[in-house]
Structure formats: C-alpha cells, structure tokens
Design a protein around this motif. Structure first.
Motif, mmCIF file in Angstrom:
data_model
loop_
_atom_site.group_PDB
_atom_site.id
_atom_site.type_symbol
_atom_site.label_atom_id
_atom_site.label_comp_id
_atom_site.label_asym_id
_atom_site.label_seq_id
_atom_site.Cartn_x
_atom_site.Cartn_y
_atom_site.Cartn_z
ATOM 1 N N ILE A 1 -17.175 113.317 35.448
ATOM 2 C CA ILE A 1 -18.273 112.342 35.398
ATOM 3 C C ILE A 1 -17.748 110.935 35.650
ATOM 4 C CG2 ILE A 1 -19.950 111.243 33.861
ATOM 5 C CD1 ILE A 1 -20.340 114.030 32.570
ATOM 6 N N LEU A 2 -16.647 110.577 34.996
ATOM 7 C CA LEU A 2 -16.065 109.242 35.174
ATOM 8 C C LEU A 2 -15.564 109.050 36.603
ATOM 9 C CD1 LEU A 2 -14.120 108.859 31.808
ATOM 10 C CD2 LEU A 2 -16.220 107.679 32.487
ATOM 11 N N LEU A 3 -14.982 110.113 37.183
ATOM 12 C CA LEU A 3 -14.511 110.027 38.563
ATOM 13 C C LEU A 3 -15.689 109.854 39.523
ATOM 14 C CD1 LEU A 3 -12.168 110.222 40.577
ATOM 15 C CD2 LEU A 3 -12.462 112.705 40.566
ATOM 16 N N ALA A 4 -16.753 110.640 39.304
ATOM 17 C CA ALA A 4 -17.946 110.520 40.147
ATOM 18 C C ALA A 4 -18.564 109.129 40.023
ATOM 19 C CB ALA A 4 -18.965 111.588 39.763
ATOM 20 N N TYR A 5 -18.570 108.575 38.814
ATOM 21 C CA TYR A 5 -19.095 107.218 38.584
ATOM 22 C C TYR A 5 -18.281 106.194 39.374
ATOM 23 C CZ TYR A 5 -20.109 102.846 36.119
ATOM 24 O OH TYR A 5 -20.438 101.551 35.813
ATOM 25 N N ALA A 6 -16.943 106.295 39.292
ATOM 26 C CA ALA A 6 -16.078 105.347 39.994
ATOM 27 C C ALA A 6 -16.274 105.435 41.504
ATOM 28 C CB ALA A 6 -14.617 105.610 39.626
ATOM 29 N N LEU A 7 -16.370 106.656 42.029
ATOM 30 C CA LEU A 7 -16.569 106.844 43.464
ATOM 31 C C LEU A 7 -17.925 106.307 43.911
ATOM 32 C CD1 LEU A 7 -15.092 110.436 43.942
ATOM 33 C CD2 LEU A 7 -14.104 108.279 44.725
ATOM 34 N N SER A 8 -18.959 106.509 43.083
ATOM 35 C CA SER A 8 -20.302 106.019 43.416
ATOM 36 C C SER A 8 -20.343 104.496 43.432
ATOM 37 C CB SER A 8 -21.326 106.558 42.420
ATOM 38 O OG SER A 8 -21.383 107.962 42.465
ATOM 39 N N VAL A 9 -19.713 103.888 42.436
ATOM 40 C CA VAL A 9 -19.666 102.423 42.381
ATOM 41 C C VAL A 9 -18.965 101.866 43.614
ATOM 42 C CG1 VAL A 9 -18.622 100.480 41.147
ATOM 43 C CG2 VAL A 9 -19.835 102.257 39.877
ATOM 44 N N TYR A 10 -17.915 102.568 44.077
ATOM 45 C CA TYR A 10 -17.187 102.124 45.268
ATOM 46 C C TYR A 10 -18.005 102.380 46.536
ATOM 47 C CZ TYR A 10 -13.647 101.925 48.923
ATOM 48 O OH TYR A 10 -12.951 101.629 50.077
ATOM 49 N N LEU B 1 -28.113 100.948 37.622
ATOM 50 C CA LEU B 1 -28.732 102.279 37.677
ATOM 51 C C LEU B 1 -27.678 103.388 37.627
ATOM 52 C CD1 LEU B 1 -31.537 101.671 40.328
ATOM 53 C CD2 LEU B 1 -31.780 101.859 37.858
ATOM 54 N N LEU B 2 -26.567 103.190 38.316
ATOM 55 C CA LEU B 2 -25.496 104.188 38.276
ATOM 56 C C LEU B 2 -24.920 104.316 36.872
ATOM 57 C CD1 LEU B 2 -23.644 103.328 41.619
ATOM 58 C CD2 LEU B 2 -24.892 105.440 41.114
ATOM 59 N N THR B 3 -24.792 103.188 36.177
ATOM 60 C CA THR B 3 -24.266 103.219 34.811
ATOM 61 C C THR B 3 -25.211 103.973 33.887
ATOM 62 O OG1 THR B 3 -23.127 101.108 35.161
ATOM 63 C CG2 THR B 3 -23.462 101.804 32.875
ATOM 64 N N LEU B 4 -26.512 103.750 34.043
ATOM 65 C CA LEU B 4 -27.489 104.483 33.230
ATOM 66 C C LEU B 4 -27.419 105.980 33.504
ATOM 67 C CD1 LEU B 4 -30.732 102.294 33.279
ATOM 68 C CD2 LEU B 4 -29.278 102.799 31.329
ATOM 69 N N PHE B 5 -27.353 106.348 34.770
ATOM 70 C CA PHE B 5 -27.360 107.755 35.148
ATOM 71 C C PHE B 5 -26.103 108.473 34.644
ATOM 72 C CE2 PHE B 5 -26.069 111.010 38.294
ATOM 73 C CZ PHE B 5 -27.097 111.914 38.092
ATOM 74 N N PHE B 6 -24.943 107.928 34.981
ATOM 75 C CA PHE B 6 -23.703 108.601 34.576
ATOM 76 C C PHE B 6 -23.458 108.469 33.069
ATOM 77 C CE2 PHE B 6 -22.867 108.170 39.137
ATOM 78 C CZ PHE B 6 -22.444 109.462 39.421
#
Length: 718
Positions: A17-26, A41-46
């Motif tokens: 989850i944390l890896l997917a969050y970091a990749l999405s933010v990038y 929105l990404l922070t809320l979702f992840f």
C-alpha cells in the motif's frame, strides 16, 4: 506459527500500500494547484486502505457504521472546501479557444464526458446565468431575458428554494463553490441514503454496502449525472422509516421536516417519466413500513400535530415552487415537442441486460464502446436473477423449506428467544418481498407487453415511456436481489450445484445484449464482462463461511463501484467556463452594455454567452420564445417547427428574411438575412469563423478576433 504468518501477510500488505501510494504520488505529478488536490485524494484513498491492515475489517467497518453520518458530513465539508465538482464542464476547453488554457483548470482526476452535453453545455450555463442576477426572480440573459429563474435554472432566492437542498450552496457561496456543494451533496449523501435503504431492508451491513454500491454507483446513475429523482428513490423511504420509528415527537418532527423537504424535491423535479415509476416503489415501501412498524397506532396528539405541520410545510413549498414555475409548465405542455406525452409502454427489458458492458464504459476515454452511454447505462446484477431469487427466497423463508436441496443450511437450529427473533426477521423480509410483487408486476408488464390505455392512465404510467420506466425497474430488481440474498444467507447460501448454474444462466442475456450494444472494439468485451459478473454472482450466492462471505460482499461492492466511478471527472472550480480570454471579453462588454442583445451562430456556443453575462436570444430555448417568433412569423405559419424545446443554430445568409429547418426533434436551424438583425434588435454576433458574406460588409464590424472566436458589432444598433 499461524499468528506469525498472519503478521507477515499484514506487513506485506502495508508495504504494498505504501509503495503504491509513493508511485501514485510520483506518477500523477502536474501543476501545483492540481497536484496538491491529487495528493489530498490519494492520501485519503491509500490511508483508508492502510487502516484495514491496522484495525481489520470488522473493527474498522463497525466504527465507520457507528459514525457514518458524521463521516459523510466531514467528507462533504472537505469536498466543498477544496471546490471539487464532477461536472464535465472542461469540455468547453475544446470548444472555446482550445489553444488558450488556464494552467490549473484541468481535471484533478478522470475524463470529462462530451456525451453529457445536457449537463455541461446546457444546464451549467443556465445556472451560471442565474448567478449573474444574484438568483433574483428574473433572468435577463437566457432567451434574451425576461424569464423567471426557477424555469431557467431551478435557482431563485425564494421560499421555493427550500425544495432543492442540493442547490442551497449557490445562495451563500460563490458560483463555483455552489457547484461543488451541489455535486458533493448529491454524491456523498446519495450514497449514504442508498446504503441506509439497503441496510434497513436487509438488516445486514455487508448487504447494505453492496446494495448501496449497486444502486448509487450504477452506470445508470453515473452516466445520467445523478438525476434528482433517484436521490429521492433512496432518501424518501429512509426518512419515512426513521420518522415512523423515532422514539419521541421531537425526533419524529425533525425527520418529518427532512421528509417534507425531500418530498418537495421529488415533486418539483417535474420529470414524470422517472418520477411515476419511482413513486410506485416508494409508496410500496412506505406501505410496508406502515404495516411492519405499527407504533403509529399509539401516537399522541403531539405526534400527529408535528406530522401535520411537516406535511403542511411540504405542501407550502411545492405550491410556491409550482406557482413560480407555472409559466414554464403551461408553455411546455402545449408545445409540439415534448408537449404532453401518452405512452402505454412496450418491450424494453433488453436494456437491463447491458449492465456488464457498461461497468467498463468509464474506462473508454474515446466513448466508443457503445453508441450512447447514457441511454445504454443500467443497474448491475439484478436482471434477470432477481426474478428467480424472489420466489426461491419466499419459498425457503417458510421455516427453511428446501434447505437440503437448495441451500447450505444453518449449522445449528436456533432455539428460544434467538430463534423467535430470527424467525420474525426472516418473516419480515418475506412480507417485504410480497409487498414488492406489486410494483414488480406493474413495471414488468409496462416494460414487456405494455398496459391497457385505461390502466396506464390510472397508474399515471402513461406519462412515462418504456425506455425510462425500465431504468427504475432495474433499481427495483437490485432491491429484490439484495433482500432475497439476505434471506438465502440466513440459511447459509445456495449449494454449489445450484449457485453455479444460476450464475451462469444469469450471464446469458448479458452476453447477448452486450454483443448487440458493443461498437468500436475488436476485443470480446461483452463476453469478458459477462464472465466477470457471473463470477461475482457465484460468490454472492454460493454457501461458504459467514465471515468470509461478508468480506466477499464488501469486495464485490468496491469492485462494482470502480467502473462507474471513472465516469465522472474530479474537477476544481469553473475556470474553463468563466476564465477564458473570450469569457472575460463577453463579461466586459455585457457589464458596459447589459441590455445589448446577442446571438451565436452555433447552438452550443451560444450557451457560453449566457454563462458570462450576455443577453442571448438563441441560448437553448427551453420553451418557445414567442416574442422572437412573433416578430419573424407573425402569422404562425411555422409554429409547428418553432413551438418546441429547441437548440437553435443560426446561419447568416445573403437572402433577406428567414428560413427554418427542423434537423432533430429538439434542434432548429435558423437562416437569417441582414435585415433580421434589425428586426430582432441584435447588437452583437458571436461566430466561430469570419463572416465573409458581402451583404454583411457594412452591417457587421469585427471587434474581437482571437483563437477561432469572433465578435461582431451590428451597425446602427446604438
């Protein structure tokens, strides 16, 4: 050892989850204004996904359930504060000065939908035009002015405004935040009511979530931009239930007031094609609640007085709204189109089979999967399975009949008080299914062989049509599916040899209709979509461990919501509508000459004018503009053509006078000569190309020319 394995799985999930969050933010980097909102929105979702690994499903969802109303309110405030909306208004960027774009005006997420032109190209500019008069009683922009704002946009700062709670934000916020208020209110509280309705009817939280997802995040609801009557479909039975079951007259009065506003909202929407079938389902559910919860027999005088006051409040709002809207009602009901409709129904059930294909239409950015996404959209899973599960659930509910052959059976026979409570709960849902047989039979007959004319008239379904009633029939089938599933799950679910063929057979009409609908794709999308839905149905039907089934229902709810959620873009503000250089030019001219009459040579672009303050004759004529047509056609020779709801495109020609052509039932082509500009007192002409006709050489002077937008001033109109 087992505990260590569980910990390892949890930490693997957290890491992913944390890896997917970091990749999405990038990956979703863009200009700062949009990027900040994306990160939010990404922070809320992840963050929500991560909480599952901290608290687990049971604790997390129990906490959410207890605080669902407060959480909905918090998300609503967050959305409005960020100025989020789900309008497709960014399509204007491709229409008006496409090479001049505000850097931070693009979508935060998603794709604006051109096909939803009734929303972004018609309704939104009309609402923006109402804001130019500060929502006063008269709109001086649409159709050349002089129309009441209730008819133009449903917006007027009046007692009647209480009927439309989703629009209240416009009256105390700026226009863009009012738009955010409208979308956020409808999106968030609509889902809350959909969940609440399914939970009340099944008394099961997992099924409440699944049903709420099937209803509110249906492709029907997404592609039609969340039509107001469907919010009423979910909200009115819920408010009525809580009013009935309230513990004292004060709470009953509070729910009564909310029900009064919701009832007024439903009535004044004035689209009977959806209202009438919804009304029959809502009335049936209310009748069931009255029968099931008979505490009303013990009401005191204070209870009855509070309910009478709430009812009187609702009637007063409706009467005031209809009074203000009466000129529009009279005008539109005497038009050639849409006029007064009378339809006895006919076969339209096939539409319900296209739901699987429409689950994936939101991923199609080019909008080429089907011909018309709005007309093709439907509710998932209910058809045709609900027709089979309803009698099966009723039969099994009678003391567990057939549990050996059809359902898995409960592990232990319930005894004592628990057994009595269980038996009564199942019996209550059986009675509910019997109640729902009435609207099911009525709407099914209407959507198959049609109704006799006298019956269609008595039931008011003559004001609807098959292709609209079938939408609401789809929603009813979802309710029946969810209620039937709740009964089957009480007895352990269906055995494998029963669940598998049912799931497979339910997918057959989905494949057939999907093939008929699919265009523009060589991949077998219909077959893959049908197989996907068959798998979901199998897991919802088959007998396996109760806690695992709840998890499966929650996962199904999320999976089914993904496709429709991709339909609506997430936008912030309204820059493409009101901040373009052309928009600023129109605003400046209109501020200096507020009474100047404009026309646009494109029926679409003319709506952009009223959004920015220009008094425009051929913005969408939502009713006939008789003042204009009496000047052009005093003898009424062309009344059959112009007497309608119409989008009006204008062509400048050399020949004097005018000519009319009806291209579509709601599209007029008006050709006019130079003399007509004087007849209609036109001062400004907006065109999408230079005017080259020699007859206009001394008549029109170019005052603005930038990126494909031209504004001409008419000589002699001082």
């Amino acid at each position: 050892m087992k505990e260590n394995g569980k910990r390892i799985i949890i930490w693997v999930c957290r890491t992913l989850i944390l890896l997917a969050y970091a990749l999405s933010v990038y990956h979703f980097r863009t200009v700062p204004a949009i990027y900040i909102r994306r990160i939010e929105l990404l922070t809320l979702f992840f963050g929500f996904l991560f909480l599952h690994t901290v608290f687990g499903f049971r604790r997390l969802y129990a906490w959410i359930f207890r605080r669902r109303a407060a959480l909905a309110a918090a998300i609503f405030i967050f959305s409005v504060a960020n100025n989020f909306n789900n309008s497709s208004y960014y399509c204007w960027n491709a229409v008006i000065q496409p090479d001049i774009t505000e850097e931070d005006a693009g979508p935060v997420f998603g794709t604006p939908r051109v096909i939803r032109s009734d929303e972004w190209a018609v309704t939104l500019p009309r609402m923006a035009s109402a804001s130019r008069s500060d929502y006063g009683p008269v709109n001086e922009l649409a159709m050349g002015g002089g129309q009441n704002n209730i008819a133009v946009a449903g917006l007027e700062r009046d007692y009647a405004a209480l009927a439309r709670p989703a629009l209240w934000g416009y009256y105390f916020l700026d226009f863009s935040h009012g738009l955010s208020f409208q979308w956020s209110y409808t999106y968030i509280f609509g889902f809350l009511f959909a969940f609440e309705l399914c939970y009340i009817l099944t008394k099961k939280k997992a099924l409440g979530l699944l049903g709420g997802s099937l209803l509110w995040f249906s492709s029907f609801n997404a592609w039609w931009s969340f039509p107001v009557p469907f919010l009423s479909f979910c909200a009115l039975p819920v408010l009525f239930y809580y009013m009935l079951t309230a513990g004292d007259w004060k709470r009953r009065f509070a729910f009564g007031l909310m029900l009064a506003i919701g009832g007024a909202d439903f009535v004044v929407f004035l689209y009977p094609a959806w209202q009438v079938p919804i009304g029959w389902i809502v009335l049936t559910l209310m009748a069931y609640f009255l029968y099931e919860y008979r505490d009303w027999k013990d009401y005191r005088m204070a209870d009855w007085l509070s309910l009478a006051a709430a009812f009187g409040f609702m009637v007063s709002i409706i009467l005031r709204y209809l009074y203000l809207d009466l000129p529009y009602i009279r005008a539109i009901s005497s038009t050639a189109y849409p006029g007064t409709r009378a339809d006895t129904g006919g076969y339209s059930l096939s539409k319900l089979g296209g739901y699987a294909l429409m689950l994936f239409a939101g991923f199609d950015r080019d909008e080429s999967l089907v011909t018309n996404e709005c007309e093709s959209a439907a509710f998932a899973l209910g058809f045709p399975l609900a027709y089979v599960l309803l009698p099966l659930a009723i039969w099994i509910s009678f003391e567990g009949r057939g549990t050996g052959a059809f359902v898995g059976g409960r592990k232990k026979a319930l005894q004592g008080a628990a057994g009595v409570a269980f038996s009564e709960e199942v019996a209550g849902r059986r009675r509910l299914l019997f109640f729902l047989l009435f609207p099911l039979a009525l709407l099914t007959l209407y959507c198959t062989c049609g109704l006799p004319a006298f019956l269609a008239k008595v039931t008011l379904l003559d004001h609807s049509m098959g292709r609209r009633t079938v939408d609401i029939l789809g929603a009813l089938l979802v309710l029946i599916l969810i209620i039937s599933l709740s009964v089957l799950r009480d007895f352990g679910g269906l055995r494998f040899p029963v669940a598998l063929p049912l799931a497979v057979l339910a997918a057959i009409p989905v494949i057939l209709e999907g093939r008929a609908m699919q265009t523009g794709f060589s991949l077998p999308v219909a077959e893959l979509a049908a197989a996907f839905c068959a798998i979901l149905l199998f897991f919802l039907l088959v007998s396996f461990r109760r806690t695992s089934w709840k998890t499966a229902a929650v996962v199904c709810a999320y999976v089914l919501a993904i496709g429709p959620l991709t339909v609506s873009p997430v936008m912030a503000g309204t820059a493409a509508l009101t901040e373009k250089p052309f928009a600023k030019e129109v605003q400046q001219i209109s501020a200096e000459e507020p009474d100047a009459i404009w026309i646009g040579t494109s029926e679409l672009r003319s709506n952009y004018l009223i959004a920015n303050g220009a008094k425009t004759l051929n913005s969408v004529n939502f009713m006939p503009n008789r003042d204009v047509w009496e000047k052009l056609d005093p003898d009424g020779n062309d009344e059959e053509i112009w007497n309608r709801y119409a989008h009006i495109e204008i062509h400048l020609t050399e020949a004097p006078g005018y000519s009319l052509e009806l291209k579509l039932p709601d599209l007029l082509s008006l050709s006019i000569g130079p003399d007509v500009l004087d007849t209609l007192d036109v001062r400004y002409v907006f065109t999408e190309g230079p005017v080259e006709e020699a007859a206009y050489a001394g008549k029109l002077s170019l005052i603005y020319d930038e990126d494909g937008t031209y504004i001409y001033r008419v000589a002699g109109q001082e």
